[in-house]
Design a protein around this motif. Structure first.
Motif, mmCIF file in Angstrom:
data_model
loop_
_atom_site.group_PDB
_atom_site.id
_atom_site.type_symbol
_atom_site.label_atom_id
_atom_site.label_comp_id
_atom_site.label_asym_id
_atom_site.label_seq_id
_atom_site.Cartn_x
_atom_site.Cartn_y
_atom_site.Cartn_z
ATOM 1 N N GLY A 67 -10.630 3.779 -8.723
ATOM 2 C CA GLY A 67 -9.392 3.403 -9.391
ATOM 3 C C GLY A 67 -8.348 2.895 -8.417
ATOM 4 N N GLN A 68 -8.221 3.548 -7.294
ATOM 5 C CA GLN A 68 -7.260 3.137 -6.281
ATOM 6 C C GLN A 68 -7.631 1.781 -5.699
ATOM 7 O OE1 GLN A 68 -6.216 6.337 -3.702
ATOM 8 N NE2 GLN A 68 -5.342 5.036 -2.105
ATOM 9 N N LEU A 69 -8.909 1.587 -5.431
ATOM 10 C CA LEU A 69 -9.354 0.301 -4.893
ATOM 11 C C LEU A 69 -9.156 -0.826 -5.902
ATOM 12 C CD1 LEU A 69 -12.590 1.501 -3.081
ATOM 13 C CD2 LEU A 69 -10.607 0.435 -1.974
ATOM 14 N N ALA A 70 -9.404 -0.547 -7.189
ATOM 15 C CA ALA A 70 -9.227 -1.578 -8.215
ATOM 16 C C ALA A 70 -7.758 -1.971 -8.338
ATOM 17 C CB ALA A 70 -9.768 -1.075 -9.551
ATOM 18 N N ALA A 71 -6.859 -0.983 -8.342
ATOM 19 C CA ALA A 71 -5.438 -1.293 -8.441
ATOM 20 C C ALA A 71 -4.945 -2.005 -7.184
ATOM 21 C CB ALA A 71 -4.643 -0.023 -8.697
ATOM 22 N N GLY A 72 -5.429 -1.575 -6.011
ATOM 23 C CA GLY A 72 -5.075 -2.269 -4.780
ATOM 24 C C GLY A 72 -5.602 -3.693 -4.774
#
Length: 214
Positions: A28-33
């Motif tokens: 999730g963090q990588l997708a938002a980043g």
């Protein structure tokens, strides 16, 4: 407003690299980043608010060709971020230091990321922190954030052998707080996440991709 950070930075200094070991899967963090990086042009200034070890967000944004500045309350995390992301610039500071007229003037940014950092604040401070982020953004700037969905305020929890205090909102309430601070929510995702350690329970992580409303 009196700030109380008692033990918060000390806990993360003690946790160190074990944080990344406990949370190895950060889709999730990588997708938002990735959303933030794809929306900005090379050389754009981005702030990683609560940068931790610099992995994955500061590293991801730096590798995308962005000019990364990171801030964290923990000096140990700032030192690690500097090693992990040598092209970034990192400061030990509180978000309160970044308010208009505050002691640390970092200039303005095209984008800001705040992954699991606002939840370290009491609820009374979160609206002001969000307005600080809006102030740091250029007109039309982008903001990605994540919170754990939970109806708690400055609640002490055991965390990787230490104790930290966290706050959260139910999803609809989080939307209201973010929008009231001057942001348009463009995209939302959520993930049920089970950390790889026994003393951190499964959690529902909410990721919001936002634009500064002008």
């Amino acid at each position: 407003m009196r700030l109380d950070r008692t033990g918060q930075a000390d806990a993360f200094d003690a946790i160190g690299d074990r944080y990344d070991e406990a949370f190895p899967h950060k889709e999730g963090q990588l997708a938002a980043g990735g959303w933030l990086a794809a929306a900005l042009t090379a050389g754009s200034r981005v702030l990683d608010l609560g940068c931790g070890t610099g992995v994955p967000t500061a590293r991801q944004l730096s590798e995308a060709g962005l000019d990364v500045v990171g801030v964290d309350l923990s000096p140990g995390m700032v030192e690690r971020a500097g090693r992990h992301v040598p092209r970034g610039t990192f400061h030990q500071a509180d978000i309160a230091d970044l308010r208009p007229g505050g002691p640390l003037d970092l200039g303005r940014f095209h984008g800001v990321a705040a992954f699991f950092s606002l939840l370290m604040l009491p609820r009374a401070e979160i609206p002001l922190a969000l307005r600080t982020v809006r102030h740091l953004l250029l007109p039309g700037g982008l903001f990605v954030l994540s919170m754990v969905e939970a109806d708690v305020d400055d609640f002490a929890i055991p965390f990787l052998g230490n104790t930290i205090r966290v706050s959260g909102y139910l999803r609809e309430d989080l939307h209201k707080v973010v929008e009231a601070a001057g942001f348009e929510i463009v995209e939302e995702t959520s993930y049920t996440y089970a950390p790889s350690v026994a003393d951190v329970p499964p959690e529902e992580q909410v990721f919001l991709c936002c634009r500064r409303s002008d």
